[in-house]
Design an enzyme around this catalytic site. Structure first.
Site, PDB file in Angstrom:
ATOM      1  N   GLU A  39       0.840  -1.208   0.000  1.00 28.24           N
ATOM      2  CA  GLU A  39       0.000   0.000   0.000  1.00 28.24           C
ATOM      3  C   GLU A  39       0.872   1.253   0.000  1.00 28.24           C
ATOM      4  OE1 GLU A  39      -3.934  -1.377   2.482  1.00 28.24           O
ATOM      5  OE2 GLU A  39      -2.016  -1.366   3.499  1.00 28.24           O
ATOM      6  N   TYR A  40       1.959   1.176   0.770  1.00 33.45           N
ATOM      7  CA  TYR A  40       2.872   2.319   0.815  1.00 33.45           C
ATOM      8  C   TYR A  40       3.437   2.578  -0.583  1.00 33.45           C
ATOM      9  CZ  TYR A  40       6.662   5.414   1.981  1.00 33.45           C
ATOM     10  OH  TYR A  40       7.492   6.510   2.025  1.00 33.45           O
ATOM     11  N   ASP A  41       3.869   1.494  -1.240  1.00 36.31           N
ATOM     12  CA  ASP A  41       4.442   1.649  -2.587  1.00 36.31           C
ATOM     13  C   ASP A  41       3.428   2.270  -3.530  1.00 36.31           C
ATOM     14  OD1 ASP A  41       6.757   0.593  -1.780  1.00 36.31           O
ATOM     15  OD2 ASP A  41       6.422  -1.406  -2.631  1.00 36.31           O
ATOM     16  N   LEU A  87      23.779  23.384  29.531  1.00 36.20           N
ATOM     17  CA  LEU A  87      22.932  23.578  30.712  1.00 36.20           C
ATOM     18  C   LEU A  87      23.719  23.242  31.966  1.00 36.20           C
ATOM     19  CD1 LEU A  87      19.661  21.745  29.606  1.00 36.20           C
ATOM     20  CD2 LEU A  87      19.926  24.202  29.951  1.00 36.20           C
ATOM     21  N   GLU A 117      10.679  19.324  30.958  1.00 35.29           N
ATOM     22  CA  GLU A 117      10.774  18.524  29.734  1.00 35.29           C
ATOM     23  C   GLU A 117      11.664  17.315  29.960  1.00 35.29           C
ATOM     24  OE1 GLU A 117      12.138  21.001  26.501  1.00 35.29           O
ATOM     25  OE2 GLU A 117      10.783  22.620  27.075  1.00 35.29           O
ATOM     26  N   LYS A 119      14.928  15.203  29.252  1.00 31.55           N
ATOM     27  CA  LYS A 119      16.265  15.487  28.726  1.00 31.55           C
ATOM     28  C   LYS A 119      16.624  14.341  27.786  1.00 31.55           C
ATOM     29  CE  LYS A 119      20.784  17.254  29.706  1.00 31.55           C
ATOM     30  NZ  LYS A 119      21.476  16.470  28.702  1.00 31.55           N
ATOM     31  N   ASP A 121      18.386  11.998  25.274  1.00 35.94           N
ATOM     32  CA  ASP A 121      19.795  11.632  25.212  1.00 35.94           C
ATOM     33  C   ASP A 121      20.208  11.347  23.768  1.00 35.94           C
ATOM     34  OD1 ASP A 121      22.308  11.056  25.996  1.00 35.94           O
ATOM     35  OD2 ASP A 121      21.858   9.101  26.858  1.00 35.94           O
ATOM     36  N   ARG A 140      25.532  20.675  16.841  1.00 36.66           N
ATOM     37  CA  ARG A 140      25.900  21.620  17.896  1.00 36.66           C
ATOM     38  C   ARG A 140      27.385  21.951  17.850  1.00 36.66           C
ATOM     39  NH1 ARG A 140      27.792  21.440  23.210  1.00 36.66           N
ATOM     40  NH2 ARG A 140      26.895  23.058  24.536  1.00 36.66           N
ATOM     41  N   GLU A 179      16.570  17.868  19.451  1.00 32.98           N
ATOM     42  CA  GLU A 179      17.453  16.718  19.620  1.00 32.98           C
ATOM     43  C   GLU A 179      17.140  15.670  18.555  1.00 32.98           C
ATOM     44  OE1 GLU A 179      19.395  17.357  22.229  1.00 32.98           O
ATOM     45  OE2 GLU A 179      20.215  15.460  22.948  1.00 32.98           O
ATOM     46  N   TYR A 229      13.108  15.766  17.768  1.00 34.92           N
ATOM     47  CA  TYR A 229      12.135  16.340  18.697  1.00 34.92           C
ATOM     48  C   TYR A 229      12.555  17.774  18.996  1.00 34.92           C
ATOM     49  CZ  TYR A 229      10.855  11.495  19.100  1.00 34.92           C
ATOM     50  OH  TYR A 229      10.468  10.217  18.795  1.00 34.92           O
ATOM     51  N   LYS A 320      19.608  15.718  36.306  1.00 39.70           N
ATOM     52  CA  LYS A 320      20.072  14.431  35.782  1.00 39.70           C
ATOM     53  C   LYS A 320      19.618  13.267  36.649  1.00 39.70           C
ATOM     54  CE  LYS A 320      23.139  15.230  32.310  1.00 39.70           C
ATOM     55  NZ  LYS A 320      24.538  15.117  32.595  1.00 39.70           N
ATOM     56  N   CYS A 414      32.622 -23.630  18.973  1.00 40.59           N
ATOM     57  CA  CYS A 414      31.414 -23.147  19.634  1.00 40.59           C
ATOM     58  C   CYS A 414      31.301 -23.752  21.033  1.00 40.59           C
ATOM     59  CB  CYS A 414      30.202 -23.532  18.786  1.00 40.59           C
ATOM     60  SG  CYS A 414      28.641 -23.247  19.608  1.00 40.59           S
ATOM     61  N   CYS A 417      28.156 -26.340  20.834  1.00 40.05           N
ATOM     62  CA  CYS A 417      28.123 -27.566  20.033  1.00 40.05           C
ATOM     63  C   CYS A 417      29.491 -27.973  19.494  1.00 40.05           C
ATOM     64  CB  CYS A 417      27.136 -27.413  18.878  1.00 40.05           C
ATOM     65  SG  CYS A 417      27.746 -26.352  17.564  1.00 40.05           S
ATOM     66  N   CYS A 432      28.945 -19.346  15.221  1.00 43.52           N
ATOM     67  CA  CYS A 432      29.080 -20.792  15.250  1.00 43.52           C
ATOM     68  C   CYS A 432      28.625 -21.309  13.889  1.00 43.52           C
ATOM     69  CB  CYS A 432      28.164 -21.342  16.343  1.00 43.52           C
ATOM     70  SG  CYS A 432      27.756 -23.057  16.088  1.00 43.52           S
ATOM     71  N   CYS A 438      23.385 -26.928  16.130  1.00 42.64           N
ATOM     72  CA  CYS A 438      23.749 -26.262  17.388  1.00 42.64           C
ATOM     73  C   CYS A 438      22.512 -26.011  18.254  1.00 42.64           C
ATOM     74  CB  CYS A 438      24.446 -24.940  17.079  1.00 42.64           C
ATOM     75  SG  CYS A 438      24.909 -24.041  18.561  1.00 42.64           S
TER      76      CYS A 438
HETATM   77  S1  IVH Z   1      17.270  23.205  26.115  1.00 43.57           S
HETATM   78  C1  IVH Z   1      20.100  26.914  26.575  1.00 43.57           C
HETATM   79  N1  IVH Z   1      15.795  21.063  26.277  1.00 43.57           N
HETATM   80  O1  IVH Z   1      20.916  18.996  26.699  1.00 43.57           O
HETATM   81  C2  IVH Z   1      19.424  25.633  26.787  1.00 43.57           C
HETATM   82  N2  IVH Z   1      18.136  20.780  25.955  1.00 43.57           N
HETATM   83  O2  IVH Z   1      23.273  20.793  28.022  1.00 43.57           O
HETATM   84  C3  IVH Z   1      19.308  24.825  25.572  1.00 43.57           C
HETATM   85  N3  IVH Z   1      18.840  18.451  25.730  1.00 43.57           N
HETATM   86  O3  IVH Z   1      23.107  19.162  24.276  1.00 43.57           O
HETATM   87  C4  IVH Z   1      18.958  23.410  25.755  1.00 43.57           C
HETATM   88  N4  IVH Z   1      16.860  17.548  25.953  1.00 43.57           N
HETATM   89  O4  IVH Z   1      20.816  18.809  23.294  1.00 43.57           O
HETATM   90  C5  IVH Z   1      17.039  21.554  26.119  1.00 43.57           C
HETATM   91  N5  IVH Z   1      14.348  19.241  26.414  1.00 43.57           N
HETATM   92  C6  IVH Z   1      15.583  19.731  26.260  1.00 43.57           C
HETATM   93  C7  IVH Z   1      16.700  18.894  26.046  1.00 43.57           C
HETATM   94  C8  IVH Z   1      17.963  19.469  25.907  1.00 43.57           C
HETATM   95  C9  IVH Z   1      18.136  17.321  25.755  1.00 43.57           C
HETATM   96  C10 IVH Z   1      20.304  18.533  25.550  1.00 43.57           C
HETATM   97  C11 IVH Z   1      20.750  19.484  24.497  1.00 43.57           C
HETATM   98  C12 IVH Z   1      22.134  19.918  24.909  1.00 43.57           C
HETATM   99  C13 IVH Z   1      22.147  19.614  26.363  1.00 43.57           C
HETATM  100  C14 IVH Z   1      22.262  20.896  27.126  1.00 43.57           C
END
Ligand code: IVH
Length: 681
Positions: A39-41, A87, A117, A119, A121, A140, A179, A229, A320, A414, A417, A432, A438
């Site tokens: 369907e996507y195609d 931050l 919010e 954070k 990663d 960045r 991010e 995001y 954190k 292995c 086995c 293996c 096996c």
């Molecule tokens: S705001 C001036 N919001 O955290 C502030 N940063 O040390 C700008 N990060 O590498 C950052 N989630 O990529 C903000 N909801 C969030 C975030 C976020 C992850 C990361 C950002 C940056 C680090 C800041």
């Protein structure tokens, strides 16, 4: 009149683009497809066809032109107009409350709301939109200067290539920050695929996202399930009238950006602490990896009043999650054999408490990682755990190494086995070679063997297989055909009534009549999918001939590359595989010998279908071609034997004509199929 048509066409294109973007996101990013590939195609082709007819109206965010940029030799450096700051951190309740106190002291008599919010990663990037069109993406870097990764950024599927806007014109300039990361499901899938292909696996989603974003070849970046995001606006011209972080993020979603899956507006710092505790609980169930929360003053005017202290905003901080590490000793290194035969080194540790959890094993991923860390039995290492429970090796303390410890090497056979361990050149994983024999690979081998496109034994689901393995009734796939000797035992297995046991026996009996192609496929030889199995059956016509084939002969088979040829030859050289095959044949599996009438007229030919077919659909056309031995490919190349061009065929037809490849109209195609006795079903 012409104008109305044009408007309709553009609106249909927009509709298709948005629909495709939605499904792309569901498929690649969330790993939860909502429509079938077919369907996507079809949607994709509808859009492509429209674009071919109306090239002047092609939208600049079309997915048909997204992938395929040139590979770069390096990225260009770009200076950030607004620096990408970092931050400050807080790690506990006291620090958090102190952060709030400092803020509230600077804003006397003002109420402060906090925007809380996740954070995320991943990696921070900055996106530039000019008059609503994405023109630049930058990493960045060191916060002042980043690298321009526009081509790769454009392959991120949940990111608007043009801003959605209903009434007002989009801003002349909008710089959005956020991010990039790989959701956990996509990460696991990518690692699984890479493992099967013998390619490098990534230690965590962050590394996978970083590696993908910095791919010089955007085609590779495009194949990775990345998501973006948004979490902030760096510049907007003309200025907007947004007053809070919350409204800003809401506005960004209206423009087509995705924001993280959780966000809170808190009236007090106590409430912030509650949300932090709550998210720490929910962390495991989130779609993405996070390493804490980000706490921001919600009101933008207040943010301005607070300003910055050196390189960090006073109005925000990261809260954190505790990342915890501990020292321990490696007491042993075991090699685990996975269901696909891959060998994974696991360090056995002197038990140690890491963040409240006792850790006594840690995965070392693969032999490459063992060499990189140079980890040896007897070494002191630090292990750490972030929120995701799985412990990781942070560091091997070579300076604490006492005696001459033995370098860790890959075992030759292995551990399950005793079959030889192989590691083909250029592959990251050792395996293996035991295949069907096996024990570690049994469950996967059985699951594959009984699957619909293989021996098609309905009723032998995972739960049964696991119970039967446990009872040692299934040592290898040939034991399936002797299960009827154990009727009593089967009846005693929970929830297996007389009727379901009988149904299973019937399905096993019925599976004995099969085809050579299915049987070859069922053996689960590495690299031999359904199509390759069919090609092998057509080429060699008997199992005996295939068994004896040298890799040179195998390589000549359509669809069989050099590596697969080696794998096939290796498979049939392993004595225990031959034993299993002989047992299977003794138990009564048979197929009709291919006669002149069953050798296929289009054997090994590569065919391409393009344009809109009106009298049949693509699946039907594909089935007919496959039944005659042809392979249906998505793109035209010099290897293409024939192109079937439906209505409004476009670039593939042009290319085929340029290459002098035979083309057939739909009716010519149907006539040809009929002459071979094929009609659409
Ligand atoms: S705001 C001036 N919001 O955290 C502030 N940063 O040390 C700008 N990060 O590498 C950052 N989630 O990529 C903000 N909801 C969030 C975030 C976020 C992850 C990361 C950002 C940056 C680090 C800041």
């Amino acid at each position: 009149m012409v104008n109305i048509d044009k408007a309709q066409i553009v609106s249909r294109m927009r509709q298709l683009i948005q629909l495709l973007a939605k499904h792309n996101h569901a498929y690649y990013v969330m790993d939860e497809p909502t429509i079938s590939d077919n369907e996507y195609d079809q949607l994709f082709h509808q859009l492509k066809d429209l674009e071919q007819q109306y090239p002047d109206d092609v939208q600049n965010d079309t997915p048909t032109q997204r992938v395929g940029g040139e590979a770069l030799s390096k990225f260009n450096s770009v200076e950030h107009a607004v620096p990408m700051l970092s931050l400050g951190n807080v790690f506990n309740r006291e620090d958090l409350f102190a952060f709030a106190r400092r803020i509230e002291e600077r804003l006397p008599n003002q109420h402060v709301n906090y925007d809380v919010e996740l954070k995320l990663d991943g990696l921070a990037i900055s996106l530039w939109y000019e008059h609503g069109v994405l023109v630049k993406g930058v990493t960045r870097g060191d916060g002042e200067t980043g690298e321009e990764i526009t081509q790769n950024v454009k392959t991120i599927r949940n990111l608007p290539k043009t801003l959605h806007h209903d009434i007002a014109a989009p801003p002349a300039l909008l710089e959005v920050r956020g991010e990039v990361l790989m959701p956990k499901s996509g990460f696991e899938k990518l690692n699984k695929i890479n493992e099967v292909k013998g390619e490098k696996t990534f230690a965590n989603p962050r590394n996978a996202a970083a590696g993908s974003l910095r791919q010089l070849d955007p085609n590779i970046a495009a194949s990775r399930p990345l998501a973006f995001y948004a979490y902030g606006i760096a510049q907007c011209e003309p200025a907007n009238d947004l007053e809070t972080m919350h409204d800003s993020l809401q506005w960004l979603t209206q423009l087509g950006f995705e924001i993280a899956e959780r966000q809170f507006l808190c009236q007090s710092i106590q409430e912030v602490q509650e949300k932090y505790d709550q998210i720490q609980q929910e962390r495991e169930n989130l779609a993405v990896e996070i390493d804490g929360m980000v706490i921001k003053v919600d009101n933008l005017k207040q943010q301005k009043q607070l300003g910055f202290l050196s390189r960090e905003p006073r109005w925000a901080t990261a809260y954190k999650f505790p990342a915890v590490a501990a020292l321990t000793k490696v007491e042993g290194i075991d090699w685990q054999v996975g269901r696909t035969g891959a060998l994974t080194p696991v360090a056995r540790l002197a038990p140690v408490l890491v963040g409240g959890v006792t850790v006594s094993n840690v995965t070392l991923h693969n032999i490459g990682e063992v060499h990189r860390l140079d980890v040896r039995i007897g070494d002191t290492i630090s292990v750490y755990r972030t929120g995701d429970v799985i412990p990781k090796v942070e560091k091997v303390w070579q300076e604490l190494r006492v005696d001459d410890l033995q370098e860790t090497i890959l075992p030759k056979s292995c551990p399950v086995c005793a079959s030889p361990v192989v590691m083909p050149e250029g592959e990251a994983l050792a395996r293996c070679s035991g295949g069907l024999y096996c024990a570690a690979q049994r469950i996967e081998a059985i699951r594959h063997f009984v699957s619909r496109k293989a021996m098609d034994i309905e009723g032998l689901g995972d739960r049964w297989v696991e119970s039967l393995l446990h009872l040692e009734l299934l040592k290898d796939v040939s034991d399936i055909y002797h299960l009827n000797k154990h009727k009593e035992t089967l009846l005693n297995i929970e929830k297996m009534g007389e009727k379901s046991v009988q149904n299973l026996f019937n399905a096993i009996e019925a599976s004995k009549k099969t085809t050579l192609a299915r049987f070859i496929y069922a053996l689960g030889i590495r690299g031999v999918g359904e199509t390759t199995a069919r090609m092998l059956a057509n080429t060699f016509t008997t199992l005996e001939a295939l068994r004896k084939a040298e890799s040179e002969a195998l390589k000549k088979t359509p669809d069989v590359g050099d590596i697969t040829a080696e794998w096939i030859a290796d498979f049939f050289q392993a004595e225990h595989n031959i034993e299993v095959i002989d047992k299977l044949l003794e138990s009564g599996i048979y197929w009709d010998a291919p006669s002149a009438s069953t050798t296929q007229p289009l054997n090994g030919e590569s065919w391409v279908l393009t344009g809109t077919l009106t009298q049949l659909n693509r699946d039907q056309a594909t089935q007919m071609l496959q039944a005659l031995g042809a392979r249906v490919s998505g793109s035209v190349s010099s290897k293409t034997k024939c192109l079937v061009a439906g209505e409004k065929a476009g670039s593939k037809l042009d290319k085929a004509q340029k290459l002098g490849i035979r083309t057939l109209s739909e009716s010519e195609f149907l006539a040809l199929m009929k002459s071979y006795g094929q009609t659409p079903n």
